[in-house]
Design an enzyme around this catalytic site. Sequence first.
Site, PDB file in Angstrom:
ATOM      1  N   LYS A  11       0.886  -1.153   0.083  1.00 10.96           N
ATOM      2  CA  LYS A  11       0.123  -0.095   0.088  1.00 10.96           C
ATOM      3  C   LYS A  11       0.834   1.187   0.117  1.00 10.96           C
ATOM      4  O   LYS A  11       2.137   1.166   0.273  1.00 10.96           O
ATOM      5  CB  LYS A  11      -0.988  -0.269   1.330  1.00 10.96           C
ATOM      6  CG  LYS A  11      -1.976  -1.215   0.985  1.00 10.96           C
ATOM      7  CD  LYS A  11      -2.833  -1.252   2.174  1.00 10.96           C
ATOM      8  CE  LYS A  11      -3.837  -2.558   2.135  1.00 10.96           C
ATOM      9  NZ  LYS A  11      -4.939  -2.324   3.023  1.00 10.96           N
ATOM     10  N   TYR A  52     -12.282  -1.697  -4.566  1.00 12.84           N
ATOM     11  CA  TYR A  52     -12.823  -1.884  -3.160  1.00 12.84           C
ATOM     12  C   TYR A  52     -14.175  -1.894  -3.280  1.00 12.84           C
ATOM     13  O   TYR A  52     -15.028  -1.544  -2.215  1.00 12.84           O
ATOM     14  CB  TYR A  52     -12.339  -0.783  -2.267  1.00 12.84           C
ATOM     15  CG  TYR A  52     -10.808  -1.199  -1.883  1.00 12.84           C
ATOM     16  CD1 TYR A  52     -10.642  -2.444  -1.066  1.00 12.84           C
ATOM     17  CD2 TYR A  52      -9.653  -0.579  -2.200  1.00 12.84           C
ATOM     18  CE1 TYR A  52      -9.267  -2.605  -0.616  1.00 12.84           C
ATOM     19  CE2 TYR A  52      -8.486  -0.847  -1.570  1.00 12.84           C
ATOM     20  CZ  TYR A  52      -8.373  -2.018  -0.968  1.00 12.84           C
ATOM     21  OH  TYR A  52      -6.857  -2.283  -0.678  1.00 12.84           O
ATOM     22  N   ASN A 115      -2.140  -0.564   6.796  1.00 14.34           N
ATOM     23  CA  ASN A 115      -1.792  -1.911   7.112  1.00 14.34           C
ATOM     24  C   ASN A 115      -0.726  -2.489   6.405  1.00 14.34           C
ATOM     25  O   ASN A 115      -0.618  -3.635   6.199  1.00 14.34           O
ATOM     26  CB  ASN A 115      -2.921  -2.746   7.674  1.00 14.34           C
ATOM     27  CG  ASN A 115      -3.806  -3.048   6.527  1.00 14.34           C
ATOM     28  OD1 ASN A 115      -3.557  -2.712   5.300  1.00 14.34           O
ATOM     29  ND2 ASN A 115      -4.958  -3.582   6.767  1.00 14.34           N
ATOM     30  N   HIS A 118      -2.031  -5.625   1.093  1.00 20.96           N
ATOM     31  CA  HIS A 118      -3.327  -6.312   0.748  1.00 20.96           C
ATOM     32  C   HIS A 118      -3.051  -7.668   0.640  1.00 20.96           C
ATOM     33  O   HIS A 118      -2.135  -8.045   0.073  1.00 20.96           O
ATOM     34  CB  HIS A 118      -4.048  -5.619  -0.249  1.00 20.96           C
ATOM     35  CG  HIS A 118      -5.302  -6.355  -1.093  1.00 20.96           C
ATOM     36  ND1 HIS A 118      -6.591  -6.320  -0.258  1.00 20.96           N
ATOM     37  CD2 HIS A 118      -5.419  -7.109  -1.952  1.00 20.96           C
ATOM     38  CE1 HIS A 118      -7.269  -7.036  -1.048  1.00 20.96           C
ATOM     39  NE2 HIS A 118      -6.502  -7.733  -2.077  1.00 20.96           N
ATOM     40  N   GLU A 129      -9.366  -9.952  -8.862  1.00 16.97           N
ATOM     41  CA  GLU A 129      -8.180  -8.968  -8.353  1.00 16.97           C
ATOM     42  C   GLU A 129      -7.046  -8.948  -9.389  1.00 16.97           C
ATOM     43  O   GLU A 129      -6.327  -8.010  -9.753  1.00 16.97           O
ATOM     44  CB  GLU A 129      -7.991  -8.907  -7.216  1.00 16.97           C
ATOM     45  CG  GLU A 129      -8.990  -8.540  -5.989  1.00 16.97           C
ATOM     46  CD  GLU A 129      -8.819  -8.800  -4.620  1.00 16.97           C
ATOM     47  OE1 GLU A 129      -9.634  -8.548  -3.875  1.00 16.97           O
ATOM     48  OE2 GLU A 129      -7.672  -9.178  -4.268  1.00 16.97           O
TER      49      GLU A 129
HETATM   50  P1  ATP Z   1      -7.060  -6.296   2.733  1.00 18.41           P
HETATM   51  O1  ATP Z   1      -8.487  -6.502   1.907  1.00 18.41           O
HETATM   52  O2  ATP Z   1      -6.366  -4.864   2.492  1.00 18.41           O
HETATM   53  O3  ATP Z   1      -6.151  -7.305   2.526  1.00 18.41           O
HETATM   54  P2  ATP Z   1      -8.356  -7.183   4.961  1.00 18.41           P
HETATM   55  O4  ATP Z   1      -9.226  -8.322   4.216  1.00 18.41           O
HETATM   56  O5  ATP Z   1      -7.803  -7.629   6.230  1.00 18.41           O
HETATM   57  O6  ATP Z   1      -7.409  -6.330   4.260  1.00 18.41           O
HETATM   58  P3  ATP Z   1     -10.685  -5.892   4.826  1.00 18.41           P
HETATM   59  O7  ATP Z   1     -11.963  -5.936   5.804  1.00 18.41           O
HETATM   60  O8  ATP Z   1     -10.943  -6.316   3.416  1.00 18.41           O
HETATM   61  O9  ATP Z   1      -9.467  -6.259   5.439  1.00 18.41           O
HETATM   62  O10 ATP Z   1     -10.680  -4.267   4.538  1.00 18.41           O
HETATM   63  C1  ATP Z   1     -10.050  -3.930   3.570  1.00 18.41           C
HETATM   64  C2  ATP Z   1      -8.973  -2.710   3.934  1.00 18.41           C
HETATM   65  O11 ATP Z   1      -9.912  -1.471   4.235  1.00 18.41           O
HETATM   66  C3  ATP Z   1      -8.210  -2.852   4.964  1.00 18.41           C
HETATM   67  O12 ATP Z   1      -6.980  -3.577   4.696  1.00 18.41           O
HETATM   68  C4  ATP Z   1      -8.010  -1.661   5.682  1.00 18.41           C
HETATM   69  O13 ATP Z   1      -7.044  -0.906   4.810  1.00 18.41           O
HETATM   70  C5  ATP Z   1      -9.292  -0.805   5.611  1.00 18.41           C
HETATM   71  N1  ATP Z   1     -10.002  -0.954   6.676  1.00 18.41           N
HETATM   72  C6  ATP Z   1     -10.745  -2.033   7.085  1.00 18.41           C
HETATM   73  N2  ATP Z   1     -11.407  -1.970   8.143  1.00 18.41           N
HETATM   74  C7  ATP Z   1     -11.268  -0.746   8.390  1.00 18.41           C
HETATM   75  C8  ATP Z   1     -11.579   0.053   9.650  1.00 18.41           C
HETATM   76  N3  ATP Z   1     -12.313  -0.071  10.581  1.00 18.41           N
HETATM   77  N4  ATP Z   1     -11.142   1.733   9.574  1.00 18.41           N
HETATM   78  C9  ATP Z   1     -10.299   1.935   8.606  1.00 18.41           C
HETATM   79  N5  ATP Z   1     -10.021   1.102   7.516  1.00 18.41           N
HETATM   80  C10 ATP Z   1     -10.216  -0.045   7.640  1.00 18.41           C
HETATM   81 MG    MG Z   2     -10.117  -7.875   2.248  1.00 18.63          MG
END
Ligand code: ATP
Ligand code: MG
Length: 149
Positions: A11, A52, A115, A118, A129
């Site tokens: 990211k 997204y 974080n 992804h 994707e």
């Molecule tokens: P990713 O899809 O990036 O691998 P993930 O599957 O662990 O992460 P998701 O629930 O798919 O998490 O959320 C997608 C992304 O949205 C997260 O990686 C993070 O960057 C952001 N995100 C998720 N939850 C929150 C939150 N509560 N507040 C802010 N940003 C969030």
């Molecule tokens: Mg995810």
Amino acid sequence: MAGRYTLSMIKPRAVREGHAGEILSIVTKQGGFRIVAMRMLRLSREQAMKFYEVHKDKPFYNDLVEFMSSGPIVAYVLEKENAVQAFRSFIGATDPSKAEQGTIRSLFGKSIQENCVHGSDSDENAKREIQFFFASHELFDAQGNIIEL
Ligand code: ATP
Ligand code: MG
């Protein structure tokens, strides 16, 4: 493609802070994942919105789109047995403060949003994707031949 491939992105913040090379090294050397395709690019707002789309009703959607289009990312496809699940456990929990010690998100993640990486969450989404970023002639097996998903 049955479970062998996943899509990951480094990211914007992690790229900006210069962690891309180290992250890829950990993923390949410690994680045992093989890079199948890779590209550095900056997502437009529209592309980030589309990527997204599944989160469009979540409260964090707008911020996430803003962040993910704020600078260049590294998008890459990985191969390993059971790649989707293997990679998700390798990177750690979404919230870096809850990610197991030593995982990539615990090492380089700054917040639940920033974080650092992804990882696709299902084989179906991995395929979607991968096709979002890469053409079919840009995916290579270990011998350098083009992979058919
Ligand atoms: P990713 O899809 O990036 O691998 P993930 O599957 O662990 O992460 P998701 O629930 O798919 O998490 O959320 C997608 C992304 O949205 C997260 O990686 C993070 O960057 C952001 N995100 C998720 N939850 C929150 C939150 N509560 N507040 C802010 N940003 C969030
Ligand atoms: Mg995810």
